[in-house]
Design an enzyme around this catalytic site. Structure first.
Site, PDB file in Angstrom:
ATOM      1  N   GLY A 286       0.820  -0.989  -0.203  1.00 47.19           N
ATOM      2  CA  GLY A 286      -0.010   0.320  -0.184  1.00 47.19           C
ATOM      3  C   GLY A 286       1.254   1.622  -0.238  1.00 47.19           C
ATOM      4  N   ARG A 287       1.584   1.101   1.055  1.00 44.15           N
ATOM      5  CA  ARG A 287       2.610   2.178   1.585  1.00 44.15           C
ATOM      6  C   ARG A 287       3.444   2.588   0.104  1.00 44.15           C
ATOM      7  NH1 ARG A 287       3.782   4.111   6.466  1.00 44.15           N
ATOM      8  NH2 ARG A 287       2.846   2.418   7.117  1.00 44.15           N
ATOM      9  N   CYS A 354      -8.030  21.340  19.976  1.00 45.95           N
ATOM     10  CA  CYS A 354      -7.606  22.029  20.781  1.00 45.95           C
ATOM     11  C   CYS A 354      -7.234  20.266  22.001  1.00 45.95           C
ATOM     12  CB  CYS A 354      -9.230  22.656  21.387  1.00 45.95           C
ATOM     13  SG  CYS A 354      -9.629  24.379  21.101  1.00 45.95           S
TER      14      CYS A 354
HETATM   15  C1  PLP Z   1      -2.193  -2.553   5.529  1.00 40.16           C
HETATM   16  C2  PLP Z   1      -1.918  -4.289   4.674  1.00 40.16           C
HETATM   17  C3  PLP Z   1      -1.432  -3.799   3.829  1.00 40.16           C
HETATM   18  C4  PLP Z   1      -0.338  -2.690   3.326  1.00 40.16           C
HETATM   19  O1  PLP Z   1       0.743  -2.544   4.082  1.00 40.16           O
HETATM   20  P1  PLP Z   1       1.757  -1.301   3.701  1.00 40.16           P
HETATM   21  O2  PLP Z   1       2.620  -1.030   4.802  1.00 40.16           O
HETATM   22  O3  PLP Z   1       0.917  -0.378   3.459  1.00 40.16           O
HETATM   23  O4  PLP Z   1       2.298  -2.112   2.512  1.00 40.16           O
HETATM   24  C5  PLP Z   1      -0.760  -5.418   3.470  1.00 40.16           C
HETATM   25  N1  PLP Z   1      -1.582  -6.586   3.469  1.00 40.16           N
HETATM   26  C6  PLP Z   1      -2.991  -6.486   4.986  1.00 40.16           C
HETATM   27  C7  PLP Z   1      -3.250  -8.140   4.855  1.00 40.16           C
HETATM   28  C8  PLP Z   1      -2.918  -5.146   4.895  1.00 40.16           C
HETATM   29  O5  PLP Z   1      -3.813  -5.645   6.362  1.00 40.16           O
END
Ligand code: PLP
Length: 431
Positions: A286-287, A354
């Protein structure tokens, strides 16, 4: 023209930050702040770099984009166009992925603490389900026996940039432990499941290859055991996401070439040794795909000098970017309209909430900063907007996609009226 190293799509043109050829000053004049901005080119480049690195070592690969990092429809559409598969962790993510045009068979659902009505929804949408517990499996097969099923294994090796993002190991709530994995496949096989995958995801923000290798060895051994004891052949093996991205200047990136070479070297030798056939090699980043493609622009409204500290007061806080507060994460911040001025003061960057913890950065060197200046918070494309809230009754901000000098609003700024959405007064309070 100076590039803001190492982000080539971020340029310094006469002291002003440009993203993918668009001036951030122009963007914020037009759309106001706070503002999330994403580079389409950078998202595509990150995806392609990873794909090409993996393809050098094995033909049958799949990249499941982990949607929870950024679920904006435009981002999902870009990745669908790139040929990505998709990792969804909630019915909402499945819904959005389908709306973005992903075919159900390219979506892998990996949930935890999944309800029966959610299982029902998944069955109806026809996505591939990755089982997180024996309980979930038993409840699923009562509803419907899918043709294909995957099991999330806890390889008991975890890693990550913060305790909260380690998703395997003895204390982890995720996945099925080695002792129960064969039982899960046996239940599924007896129920009539025909095709199988196997999966793990050990954590997030991992910058060295070693933890991936250790966990992969374990997953391959477990697959071997399942293969031998139950005769199951895996169609795919998913080694999870967690590929890290440097947040600090000068921090060493994950060595993609080393990752690909060692992971696929291990994979190829073990599938042969363990007679696992030729499964797809899958990853779930993802990241890695979206993080550095996004920035959060926020305007300075207050300079506060106390006898102890200098504060830059801005209009974005942990309502829009929670990572600094939630994980103690570092985000590099630059003064987007003063890129040519030398750093000469040390400030804290404080949000508008706040909450005394609403600090985005502490003790950072900046040029002299003035009210009206524009700050760009870098590496905000992953786990940014998706973790935002309306805390303190602040409407969420807008989001822009840029590409080759063009830009488009991909998410409207919320209004005060949006704070009322779905709320109603009980009749006894209506007067
Ligand atoms: C969050 C997640 C990812 C992705 O993690 P990244 O660190 O963003 O690459 C992949 N697989 C599962 C099952 C996740 O929960």
């Amino acid at each position: 023209m100076v590039f803001i190293s190492p982000h080539k799509f971020l340029e310094n043109r006469d002291g002003t930050l440009y993203i993918d050829g668009v001036s951030v000053v122009e963007l914020t004049d037009k759309f106001d702040t706070p503002l999330y901005v994403l580079s389409e080119n950078r998202i595509r480049e990150n995806f392609r770099n990873l794909r090409d690195a993996l393809l050098k070592h094995y033909d049958k690969i799949r990249i499941y984009y982990s949607a929870k990092a950024n679920t904006s429809l435009a981002v999902l559409r870009i990745l669908r166009d790139e040929g990505a598969y998709l990792d969804a962790v909630s019915p909402g993510e499945v819904f959005l992925a389908l709306k973005a045009g992903f075919q159900p068979e390219k979506i892998l659902f990996t949930g935890t603490s999944v309800r029966n009505d959610e299982l029902d929804f998944l069955v109806r949408t026809n996505v591939v389900i990755n089982i997180d517990s024996i309980s979930q499996l038993k409840r699923l097969i009562k509803i419907h026996v899918p043709e294909i099923l995957s099991v999330r294994v806890n390889p008991e090796i975890g890693a990550g940039h913060h305790e909260h993002v380690i998703t395997a190991g003895r204390n982890s709530k995720f996945g099925i432990c080695e002792a129960d994995v064969a039982k899960a496949y046996e239940i599924a096989k007896e129920a009539g499941v025909k095709r199988f995958g196997i999966h793990m995801h050990i954590g997030s923000g991992i910058l060295s290859v070693e933890p991936f290798i250790l966990a992969a060895e374990k997953l391959l051994e477990i697959a071997h055991h399942v293969r031998r004891s139950l005769g199951i052949k895996f169609e795919f093996m998913d080694f999870g996401g967690g590929l890290g991205v440097p947040y600090r200047l000068g921090e060493k990136p994950l060595n993609l070439e080393e990752y690909s070479e060692r992971m696929l070297g291990l994979f190829r030798s073990k599938i042969r040794e363990y007679d696992l056939g030729e499964p797809f090699f899958c990853v779930e980043p993802g990241r890695y795909i979206v993080c550095d493609a996004g920035i959060l622009l926020t305007r300075v409204n207050t300079i506060k000098i106390t006898p102890f500290k200098k504060f830059i007061g801005v209009d974005a806080g942990f309502n829009l970017l929670v990572r600094p507060v939630m994980y103690g994460a570092y985000h590099h911040i630059i003064v987007a309209n003063r890129l040519n001025q030398p750093e000469e003061e040390v400030y804290d960057v404080a949000g508008p909430l706040c909450e005394s913890g609403d600090i985005l950065a502490r003790d950072r060197p900046f040029p002299g900063v003035y009210e009206g200046d524009l700050l760009a918070i870098l590496n905000a494309g992953a786990y940014g907007f998706v973790m935002s809230s309306q805390y303190n009754s602040r409407p969420r901000c807008a989001e822009i996609l840029v590409k080759d000098g063009r830009y488009s609003l991909i998410r409207e700024r919320e209004s005060l009226e949006d704070l009322l959405r779905g709320q109603r007064l009980p009749e006894w309070l209506e007067h």
